[in-house]
Design a protein around this motif. Sequence first.
Motif, short mmCIF file in Angstrom:
data_model
loop_
_atom_site.label_atom_id
_atom_site.label_comp_id
_atom_site.label_asym_id
_atom_site.label_seq_id
_atom_site.Cartn_x
_atom_site.Cartn_y
_atom_site.Cartn_z
N GLN B 6 0.85 -0.94 0.00
CA GLN B 6 -0.08 -0.02 0.00
C GLN B 6 0.83 1.15 -0.13
OE1 GLN B 6 -2.50 -0.08 3.43
NE2 GLN B 6 -3.97 1.73 2.05
N LEU B 7 1.97 1.55 0.31
CA LEU B 7 2.63 1.92 0.95
C LEU B 7 4.14 2.47 0.31
CD1 LEU B 7 4.57 1.37 4.38
CD2 LEU B 7 3.23 4.12 3.54
N GLN B 8 3.96 1.35 -1.04
CA GLN B 8 4.30 1.65 -2.22
C GLN B 8 3.76 1.75 -3.21
OE1 GLN B 8 5.77 -2.91 -2.47
NE2 GLN B 8 8.18 -1.86 -2.27
N ARG B 9 2.30 1.59 -3.17
CA ARG B 9 1.85 2.95 -4.92
C ARG B 9 1.32 4.06 -3.66
NH1 ARG B 9 -1.57 -2.25 -3.69
NH2 ARG B 9 -2.60 -1.10 -2.24
N GLN B 10 1.19 3.89 -2.53
CA GLN B 10 1.41 5.79 -2.41
C GLN B 10 2.51 6.41 -3.03
OE1 GLN B 10 0.09 5.77 1.68
NE2 GLN B 10 0.45 7.84 1.71
N PHE B 11 3.40 6.01 -3.20
CA PHE B 11 4.65 6.00 -3.31
C PHE B 11 4.59 6.53 -4.68
CE2 PHE B 11 9.18 7.08 -3.46
CZ PHE B 11 9.86 7.22 -4.24
N ILE B 12 4.42 5.23 -4.93
CA ILE B 12 4.47 5.88 -7.23
C ILE B 12 3.72 6.66 -7.64
CG2 ILE B 12 3.48 4.40 -9.53
CD1 ILE B 12 4.78 1.89 -7.67
N PHE B 135 10.10 11.89 0.38
CA PHE B 135 11.34 11.38 1.66
C PHE B 135 10.70 10.49 3.07
CE2 PHE B 135 14.51 12.61 -1.00
CZ PHE B 135 15.29 13.62 -0.94
N ARG B 136 9.70 11.18 3.21
CA ARG B 136 8.94 10.32 4.74
C ARG B 136 8.17 9.07 4.18
NH1 ARG B 136 7.61 15.04 6.68
NH2 ARG B 136 5.43 14.82 5.39
N LEU B 137 8.09 9.11 3.08
CA LEU B 137 6.95 7.99 2.45
C LEU B 137 8.50 6.88 1.90
CD1 LEU B 137 4.32 8.65 0.10
CD2 LEU B 137 3.92 7.43 1.59
N GLU B 138 9.54 7.17 1.49
CA GLU B 138 10.05 6.23 1.67
C GLU B 138 10.79 5.53 2.82
OE1 GLU B 138 12.54 8.63 -1.87
OE2 GLU B 138 13.61 8.34 -0.47
N GLN B 139 11.47 6.34 3.88
CA GLN B 139 11.08 6.09 4.93
C GLN B 139 10.19 5.04 5.33
OE1 GLN B 139 12.30 10.07 7.42
NE2 GLN B 139 14.12 8.66 8.33
N GLN B 140 9.24 4.99 5.65
CA GLN B 140 8.28 4.27 6.23
C GLN B 140 8.01 2.53 5.04
OE1 GLN B 140 4.23 7.15 4.80
NE2 GLN B 140 4.07 7.26 7.07
N ILE B 141 7.97 3.06 3.83
CA ILE B 141 8.77 2.19 2.98
C ILE B 141 9.31 0.95 3.49
CG2 ILE B 141 9.00 0.70 0.99
CD1 ILE B 141 7.49 3.38 -0.27
N SER B 147 10.76 -2.54 -0.26
CA SER B 147 12.39 -1.43 -0.47
C SER B 147 11.39 -0.01 -1.53
CB SER B 147 13.30 -2.82 -1.94
OG SER B 147 11.93 -3.46 -2.67
N ILE B 148 12.02 0.37 -1.72
CA ILE B 148 11.89 1.77 -2.48
C ILE B 148 11.40 1.81 -4.65
CG2 ILE B 148 12.13 4.43 -3.33
CD1 ILE B 148 13.45 4.19 -0.83
N PRO B 149 10.16 1.52 -4.27
CA PRO B 149 9.94 1.17 -6.28
C PRO B 149 10.70 2.74 -6.88
CG PRO B 149 7.87 1.63 -5.39
CD PRO B 149 9.07 2.05 -4.11
N MET B 150 11.80 1.31 -8.46
CA MET B 150 12.01 2.59 -8.97
C MET B 150 11.56 3.35 -10.20
SD MET B 150 14.90 3.68 -8.68
CE MET B 150 15.92 4.13 -9.75
N MET B 151 11.07 4.37 -10.17
CA MET B 151 10.30 4.41 -10.51
C MET B 151 11.12 5.25 -12.38
SD MET B 151 7.82 5.64 -9.05
CE MET B 151 7.32 6.75 -9.97
N GLU B 152 10.54 4.46 -13.31
CA GLU B 152 10.95 5.18 -15.05
C GLU B 152 10.16 5.91 -15.24
OE1 GLU B 152 13.92 3.96 -16.17
OE2 GLU B 152 13.97 3.13 -14.89
#
Lengths: 196, 152
Positions: B6-12, B135-141, B147-152
Motif C-alpha cells: 500500500q505504501l509502495q502504491r502511495q509512493f508511486i 522522503f517520509r514515504l520512502e522511510q516508511q516503506i 524496497s522503494i519502487p524505481m520510477m522509470e
Amino acid sequence: MGVISISETPLHVLAVDDSNIDRKLIERLLKTFSYHVTAVDSGIKALEFLGLQDVENFQSFSPSPEVEVNLVITDYCMPGMTGFELLRKIKESKSLKDIPVVIMSSDNIPARINRCLEEGAEEFFLKPVRMSDVDKLKPYLSKNERKTTDEEECVSNDSSGAMDDDDGGGGNDGVEARSDEDEQIEKDQSLLILPP
Amino acid sequence: MAAVSQLQRQFIEYTTSLYNEGYLDDQFTQLQKLQDESNPEFVVEVVSLFFEDSEKLLNNLATALQQKIVDYKQVDSHVHQFKGSSSSIGAQRVTNVCVHFRNYCEEKNLDGCLRCLQQVKHEYILVRNKLETLFRLEQQIVQAGGSIPMME
C-alpha cells in the motif's frame, strides 16, 4: 608464483565548480564511471592543484609527480577566475596544455560555446550534466596519445569580436545572460590581474 | 505485507503526480539513478544541500531588493545561482520562475523582481514540502521492510 597486478591506476579527473551541489553531482557522476575525482571550488585552486605555482604571475611551474590529472572539467561561470580563463591558462602552459579540458554551463549561448571550443576545450556540456555527457569523456581519457580529430577544427562563424553575438533567437528558452558575457569580456581584458 | 504494498502504491502515485504537475523533471530521476548501495543517501544529501542553499539565496535576494539603490547585477547573480541549483535537482517550477526573474533583473524592473521573489519563494516552499513528504514515504516503506519502487 604468478602475480596479477593491476597496473592501471584509475584515471584522475579534476572537477572545478563553485556550486557545492554541482560539485557533488559531477563528483558522483564521474565516480560511477570509476574515475578518481578531485573537486575544487575555484579556478585558482585548480591551477594550484595542477602545480602552477605563483598563480598571480603564472611564472613558475613545479610539477608534482604524484599528481597526474587526465582531464579537467570546469564550470564556466565562477567568481574570480572563470572557466574560460582557467581553460586559457591551462592551454598556455607548456606543461599543462595537453590536458583535455571540458566546460560546463547552465546557459546555452552559442558565442560562448564557440569561444571555448576555439580556445581548445574538447567538449561543452550544458547543465545539468548527465551520465550520457560523462560517457562522452571516454576518448579523452584513454592513456594513449590523444589524437586530434577533424571534428575539432572549429568553423568560425563571423567571429569578429563575436562576444555580444548571442542572438537569443532560435531555440533559446529566453535565458539571458548578457551581463555574464559582458563581465567575461571585461575579465578577459584584465586577465592577468587577479585579486590578491 | 499489505502495508508495504500500500505504501509502495502511495509512493508511486505521489511521485507520478509530482512529475505530472511539473514540480519535478527528469533531472530528479537522474539523481535517483546515481543512488546505490555505496551511496544510499545520495538524493537526500543533494536535496538537503539545495534546501540550505535556497534559504540563503532567498534571504540574500530579499536583502538585495530592499536596498535603496538596488544592484540588479547582484540580484541577477543570486537568481542565476538559484536557477542552477534548482535545475540540478530537477525542481522545474522553481527554475522556470528564475528564468522570468532574470528577465526582470535585466530590465531593472523592481516590481517584476519583487513579484518574482514572492513567486520563487512560494514554489520553493511547495517543492520543499513535496520532497519532504516523498522522503517520509520512502522511510516508511523501508521501515515496513519494503524496497522503494524505481520510477522509470
